[in-house]
Design a protein around this motif. Structure first.
Motif, short mmCIF file in Angstrom:
data_model
loop_
_atom_site.label_atom_id
_atom_site.label_comp_id
_atom_site.label_asym_id
_atom_site.label_seq_id
_atom_site.Cartn_x
_atom_site.Cartn_y
_atom_site.Cartn_z
N PRO A 152 0.82 -1.22 0.00
CA PRO A 152 0.00 0.00 0.00
C PRO A 152 0.85 1.26 0.00
CG PRO A 152 -0.08 -1.08 2.15
CD PRO A 152 0.69 -1.97 1.24
N GLY A 153 0.32 2.28 -0.66
CA GLY A 153 1.00 3.57 -0.72
C GLY A 153 -0.02 4.66 -0.99
N HIS A 154 0.45 5.77 -1.51
CA HIS A 154 -0.43 6.90 -1.84
C HIS A 154 -0.65 6.95 -3.33
CE1 HIS A 154 0.68 8.09 2.23
NE2 HIS A 154 -0.44 8.80 2.20
N PRO A 155 -1.74 7.53 -3.74
CA PRO A 155 -2.76 8.23 -2.95
C PRO A 155 -3.66 7.28 -2.17
CG PRO A 155 -3.32 8.27 -5.29
CD PRO A 155 -1.97 7.65 -5.18
N VAL A 156 -4.25 7.84 -1.11
CA VAL A 156 -5.23 7.13 -0.28
C VAL A 156 -6.51 7.94 -0.30
CG1 VAL A 156 -5.82 6.39 2.05
CG2 VAL A 156 -3.48 6.11 1.21
N LEU A 157 -7.62 7.28 -0.54
CA LEU A 157 -8.93 7.94 -0.51
C LEU A 157 -9.65 7.53 0.76
CD1 LEU A 157 -11.48 8.68 -3.15
CD2 LEU A 157 -12.22 7.30 -1.21
N LEU A 158 -10.19 8.53 1.46
CA LEU A 158 -10.92 8.30 2.70
C LEU A 158 -12.32 8.88 2.57
CD1 LEU A 158 -8.08 9.43 5.14
CD2 LEU A 158 -8.79 7.06 4.68
N GLY A 159 -13.34 8.00 2.65
CA GLY A 159 -14.71 8.47 2.66
C GLY A 159 -15.02 9.18 3.96
N ARG A 160 -15.90 10.16 3.89
CA ARG A 160 -16.21 10.99 5.07
C ARG A 160 -16.60 10.16 6.29
NH1 ARG A 160 -17.40 16.22 6.61
NH2 ARG A 160 -17.11 17.10 4.53
N GLU A 161 -17.28 9.03 6.06
CA GLU A 161 -17.71 8.23 7.21
C GLU A 161 -16.54 7.66 8.01
OE1 GLU A 161 -18.76 5.69 3.52
OE2 GLU A 161 -18.25 7.76 3.94
N THR A 162 -15.34 7.64 7.45
CA THR A 162 -14.17 7.14 8.18
C THR A 162 -13.44 8.24 8.95
OG1 THR A 162 -12.57 7.47 6.38
CG2 THR A 162 -13.81 5.38 6.42
N TRP A 163 -13.70 9.49 8.65
CA TRP A 163 -12.93 10.57 9.25
C TRP A 163 -12.99 10.58 10.77
CZ3 TRP A 163 -14.36 15.22 5.57
CH2 TRP A 163 -14.01 14.88 4.25
N PRO A 164 -14.15 10.32 11.41
CA PRO A 164 -14.16 10.31 12.87
C PRO A 164 -13.26 9.22 13.47
CG PRO A 164 -16.39 10.53 12.03
CD PRO A 164 -15.52 10.22 10.85
N LEU A 165 -13.05 8.13 12.74
CA LEU A 165 -12.18 7.07 13.24
C LEU A 165 -10.74 7.53 13.37
CD1 LEU A 165 -13.49 4.09 11.04
CD2 LEU A 165 -14.09 4.62 13.43
N LEU A 166 -10.37 8.54 12.61
CA LEU A 166 -8.98 9.00 12.63
C LEU A 166 -8.61 9.71 13.93
CD1 LEU A 166 -8.78 10.05 8.93
CD2 LEU A 166 -7.62 8.12 10.00
N ASP A 167 -9.60 10.13 14.72
CA ASP A 167 -9.29 10.69 16.03
C ASP A 167 -8.54 9.65 16.87
OD1 ASP A 167 -10.44 13.11 15.43
OD2 ASP A 167 -12.36 12.62 16.38
N ARG A 168 -8.85 8.40 16.63
CA ARG A 168 -8.21 7.30 17.36
C ARG A 168 -6.91 6.84 16.70
NH1 ARG A 168 -10.81 1.29 18.08
NH2 ARG A 168 -8.99 0.34 19.01
N TYR A 169 -6.92 6.79 15.37
CA TYR A 169 -5.80 6.16 14.66
C TYR A 169 -4.73 7.13 14.16
CZ TYR A 169 -8.59 1.90 14.63
OH TYR A 169 -9.30 0.79 15.00
N ALA A 170 -5.09 8.34 13.80
CA ALA A 170 -4.12 9.29 13.23
C ALA A 170 -3.53 10.14 14.34
CB ALA A 170 -4.79 10.15 12.16
N THR A 171 -2.48 9.63 14.96
CA THR A 171 -1.84 10.33 16.07
C THR A 171 -0.33 10.35 15.84
OG1 THR A 171 -1.64 8.30 17.36
CG2 THR A 171 -3.63 9.63 17.71
N GLY A 172 0.32 11.31 16.45
CA GLY A 172 1.77 11.42 16.29
C GLY A 172 2.12 11.53 14.82
N ASP A 173 3.13 10.78 14.41
CA ASP A 173 3.55 10.83 13.01
C ASP A 173 2.88 9.74 12.19
OD1 ASP A 173 4.89 12.36 11.17
OD2 ASP A 173 6.63 11.04 11.13
N ARG A 174 1.70 9.31 12.61
CA ARG A 174 0.96 8.27 11.90
C ARG A 174 -0.27 8.92 11.27
NH1 ARG A 174 3.82 3.52 12.60
NH2 ARG A 174 1.95 2.28 12.32
N GLY A 175 -0.43 8.71 9.98
CA GLY A 175 -1.61 9.21 9.28
C GLY A 175 -2.71 8.16 9.35
#
Length: 194
Positions: free
Chosen positions: A133-156
């Protein structure tokens, strides 16, 4: 079939410590990386384009084609930049294609492929190169709230993709770009423009 606008989100806030200066300002093939990445998103059909900036913001060229999103805490890492960028998008944006400023050999064809996966019903789509896996990455809006948990520090979004493989459509992009990261000046010397 999925509906709604697909925006482009460029993460360009870092200081480029290993490079020696913010990579958004680095020139590649006669133009700053930040401008090249915005052209990539536009040619791939993404609109609007938002750019998360931080270190080096005062040295950026004019970017009238983009909305600048300032991350004052850019040193906290990519996760915060991703969350701020997504939060900045208009409410009628249904998904975002995310790219990094230091990957100048990605192609509009790869962006179009991940967008096509979304149009076909994918919630998350990630380009793959030789199966990785690499970029580009597409994220549907319904997944954005999940990133509060997963996208921390230097992790996207990487941890989200690993934790929820049921959401992810892998989109082969071999032959339509190279996912080379320009982490050091030596990498810049090895990158060959198409």
């Amino acid at each position: 079939m999925a509906k709604g606008r697909v925006a482009g989100l460029l993460l360009a806030a870092g200081a480029g410590r290993r490079f020696g200066r913010p990579k958004a300002l680095v020139e590649f093939d006669g133009e700053p990386l930040v401008r090249r990445a915005l052209r990539l998103l536009a040619a791939g059909g993404c609109a609007p384009a938002h750019v998360v900036v931080g270190a080096g913001v005062d040295g950026l060229p004019p970017l009238p084609e983009a909305v600048l999103v300032h991350n004052p805490d850019w040193s906290r890492g990519m996760g915060l930049s991703l969350r701020l960028g997504l939060a900045s998008l208009p409410e009628d944006v249904a998904a975002a294609v995310v790219v990094l400023v230091d990957q100048p050999l990605l192609s509009p064809a790869a962006v179009r492929r991940v967008r096509a996966a979304y149009a076909g019903g994918a919630v998350v789509a990630t380009a793959t190169y030789a199966g990785r896996p690499g970029h580009p990455v597409l994220l549907g809006r319904e997944t954005w709230p999940l990133l509060d948990r997963y996208a921390t520090g230097d992790r996207g979004a990487r941890d989200l993709l690993r934790a929820r493989p049921d959401l992810v459509v892998r989109v082969p992009c071999d032959g339509v770009g190279v996912p080379l990261d320009l982490d050091t000046p030596a990498d810049l010397g090895r990158a060959t423009p198409p």
